[in-house]
Design a protein around this motif. Structure first.
Motif, short mmCIF file in Angstrom:
data_model
loop_
_atom_site.label_atom_id
_atom_site.label_comp_id
_atom_site.label_asym_id
_atom_site.label_seq_id
_atom_site.Cartn_x
_atom_site.Cartn_y
_atom_site.Cartn_z
N ASN A 197 33.30 32.97 41.42
CA ASN A 197 32.37 34.10 41.46
C ASN A 197 32.99 35.29 42.17
OD1 ASN A 197 30.43 32.66 40.08
ND2 ASN A 197 29.38 31.97 41.95
N GLU A 198 33.69 35.03 43.28
CA GLU A 198 34.33 36.11 44.01
C GLU A 198 35.39 36.80 43.14
OE1 GLU A 198 37.01 37.00 48.00
OE2 GLU A 198 36.59 34.93 47.46
N ILE A 199 36.18 35.99 42.46
CA ILE A 199 37.22 36.55 41.59
C ILE A 199 36.61 37.36 40.46
CG2 ILE A 199 39.00 35.93 39.90
CD1 ILE A 199 39.68 33.55 41.80
N GLN A 200 35.58 36.80 39.83
CA GLN A 200 34.95 37.51 38.71
C GLN A 200 34.34 38.82 39.17
OE1 GLN A 200 35.09 36.39 35.33
NE2 GLN A 200 34.64 38.58 35.23
N GLN A 201 33.70 38.82 40.34
CA GLN A 201 33.13 40.06 40.87
C GLN A 201 34.22 41.09 41.14
OE1 GLN A 201 30.85 38.70 44.28
NE2 GLN A 201 28.95 39.25 43.23
N GLU A 202 35.33 40.64 41.71
CA GLU A 202 36.43 41.55 42.01
C GLU A 202 37.03 42.12 40.73
OE1 GLU A 202 36.92 42.39 45.15
OE2 GLU A 202 38.44 43.84 44.59
N VAL A 203 37.22 41.27 39.73
CA VAL A 203 37.76 41.74 38.44
C VAL A 203 36.80 42.76 37.84
CG1 VAL A 203 38.26 41.06 36.05
CG2 VAL A 203 39.17 39.71 37.97
N ASN A 204 35.50 42.46 37.87
CA ASN A 204 34.53 43.41 37.31
C ASN A 204 34.58 44.75 38.02
OD1 ASN A 204 33.71 41.43 35.53
ND2 ASN A 204 31.89 40.85 36.72
N THR A 205 34.66 44.71 39.33
CA THR A 205 34.72 45.95 40.12
C THR A 205 35.97 46.76 39.78
OG1 THR A 205 33.51 44.92 41.94
CG2 THR A 205 34.80 46.88 42.47
N VAL B 75 37.90 46.55 37.08
CA VAL B 75 37.90 47.00 35.68
C VAL B 75 36.94 48.20 35.51
CG1 VAL B 75 37.23 46.34 33.32
CG2 VAL B 75 38.68 44.82 34.70
N ARG B 76 35.81 48.17 36.20
CA ARG B 76 34.90 49.33 36.15
C ARG B 76 35.60 50.58 36.68
NH1 ARG B 76 30.69 45.92 37.49
NH2 ARG B 76 31.01 46.28 39.70
N LYS B 77 36.39 50.40 37.72
CA LYS B 77 37.10 51.52 38.35
C LYS B 77 38.11 52.15 37.38
CE LYS B 77 40.33 52.29 42.18
NZ LYS B 77 40.99 51.62 43.31
N TYR B 78 38.85 51.30 36.66
CA TYR B 78 39.93 51.80 35.79
C TYR B 78 39.53 51.99 34.34
CZ TYR B 78 43.23 51.07 39.58
OH TYR B 78 43.89 51.15 40.77
N LEU C 153 48.30 46.99 34.32
CA LEU C 153 49.15 46.87 35.51
C LEU C 153 48.43 47.29 36.79
CD1 LEU C 153 51.82 45.94 36.61
CD2 LEU C 153 52.77 48.18 36.08
N PRO C 154 47.77 48.45 36.83
CA PRO C 154 47.04 48.78 38.07
C PRO C 154 45.96 47.76 38.42
CG PRO C 154 47.09 50.67 36.59
CD PRO C 154 47.73 49.55 35.86
N ILE C 155 45.31 47.20 37.41
CA ILE C 155 44.30 46.17 37.67
C ILE C 155 44.95 44.95 38.30
CG2 ILE C 155 42.74 44.53 36.52
CD1 ILE C 155 42.14 46.86 34.50
N TYR D 105 42.93 31.66 36.58
CA TYR D 105 41.55 32.11 36.41
C TYR D 105 41.48 33.64 36.40
CZ TYR D 105 36.58 32.61 36.72
OH TYR D 105 35.28 32.98 36.45
N MET D 106 42.25 34.28 37.25
CA MET D 106 42.28 35.75 37.28
C MET D 106 42.85 36.29 35.97
SD MET D 106 43.70 36.43 41.11
CE MET D 106 43.13 35.39 42.44
N ILE D 107 43.88 35.64 35.47
CA ILE D 107 44.48 36.06 34.20
C ILE D 107 43.45 35.97 33.09
CG2 ILE D 107 46.16 35.35 32.43
CD1 ILE D 107 48.08 34.66 34.75
N GLU D 108 42.71 34.88 33.08
CA GLU D 108 41.68 34.70 32.06
C GLU D 108 40.56 35.75 32.20
OE1 GLU D 108 40.36 30.63 31.68
OE2 GLU D 108 38.38 31.34 31.10
N ALA D 109 40.14 36.02 33.44
CA ALA D 109 39.08 37.00 33.67
C ALA D 109 39.51 38.41 33.23
CB ALA D 109 38.67 36.99 35.14
N VAL D 110 40.74 38.78 33.55
CA VAL D 110 41.25 40.10 33.15
C VAL D 110 41.39 40.15 31.63
CG1 VAL D 110 43.25 41.65 33.25
CG2 VAL D 110 42.39 40.57 35.34
N SER D 111 41.88 39.08 31.06
CA SER D 111 42.03 38.99 29.61
C SER D 111 40.69 39.22 28.92
CB SER D 111 42.61 37.61 29.26
OG SER D 111 42.45 37.35 27.90
N ASN D 112 39.67 38.56 29.39
CA ASN D 112 38.33 38.71 28.81
C ASN D 112 37.79 40.12 29.01
OD1 ASN D 112 38.25 36.07 27.89
ND2 ASN D 112 37.30 35.32 29.77
N ALA D 113 38.00 40.66 30.19
CA ALA D 113 37.48 42.00 30.50
C ALA D 113 38.12 43.08 29.64
CB ALA D 113 37.66 42.30 31.98
#
Length: 164
Positions: free
Chosen positions: A7-15, A17-20, A28-30, A44-52
């Motif tokens: 959940n923490e990772i997903q929230q961070e990825v969402n935040t 991705v919204r920024k960029y 790369l910046p993400i 898991y982070m790779i998968e979350a970024v991939s989905n986003a």
């Protein structure tokens, strides 16, 4: 991995991705921001970024493995990257290696047990005329000597508060 970590990772990825934005131009910046936050990028982070970003996990993984400043395994809070080019070699890099390993009690490629420092070699950091040189995270230190290295380590051991 625990659900709370996901959940923490997903929230961070969402935040982030919204920024960029949700385009691959910002991959790369993400990833850099994730790496700064967690000190590494796991599957898991790779998968979350991939989905986003709606791109393949293989593409994200390819970027993570291409750039040496993105980590696939947990690293210390402070990553010390000592330049391994010939100009730093000629300027006395070996003395700096011995001091770093002795002061931290680890070899290059390792992280201290308290998770504070990791030691790595890196290719040229653009300080060839001021070698030996190293980075501590994104801070450049040049014209190193053993005494200066000990002072730099003390600064970070004390929470990096003196110069801030």
């Amino acid at each position: 991995m625990f659900e709370c970590q996901r959940n923490e990772i997903q929230q961070e990825v969402n935040t982030i991705v919204r920024k960029y934005g949700r385009t691959r131009n910002y991959l790369l910046p993400i990833l850099q921001e994730l790496n700064r936050k967690f000190s590494y990028i796991n599957n898991y982070m790779i998968e979350a970024v991939s989905n986003a970003l709606d791109i393949s996990p293989a593409e994200v993984h390819g970027v993570v493995t291409f750039y040496s400043f993105l980590n696939e395994t947990p690293k210390g809070k402070y990553i010390i990257r000592l330049c391994k080019t010939i100009s730093c070699d000629m300027a006395g890099k070996d003395r700096i290696v011995r001091v770093l390993e002795k002061e931290l009690g680890i070899s290059f490629g390792e992280t201290t047990k308290d998770g504070l420092f990791s030691l790595e070699y890196t290719n040229c950091i653009g300080m060839c005329s001021e070698g030996p040189a190293m980075l501590v995270n994104e801070e450049v230190y040049s014209k190193l000597c053993p005494e200066k290295v000990v002072d730099i380590l003390e600064f970070y051991k004390n929470g990096a508060r003196k110069r801030a």
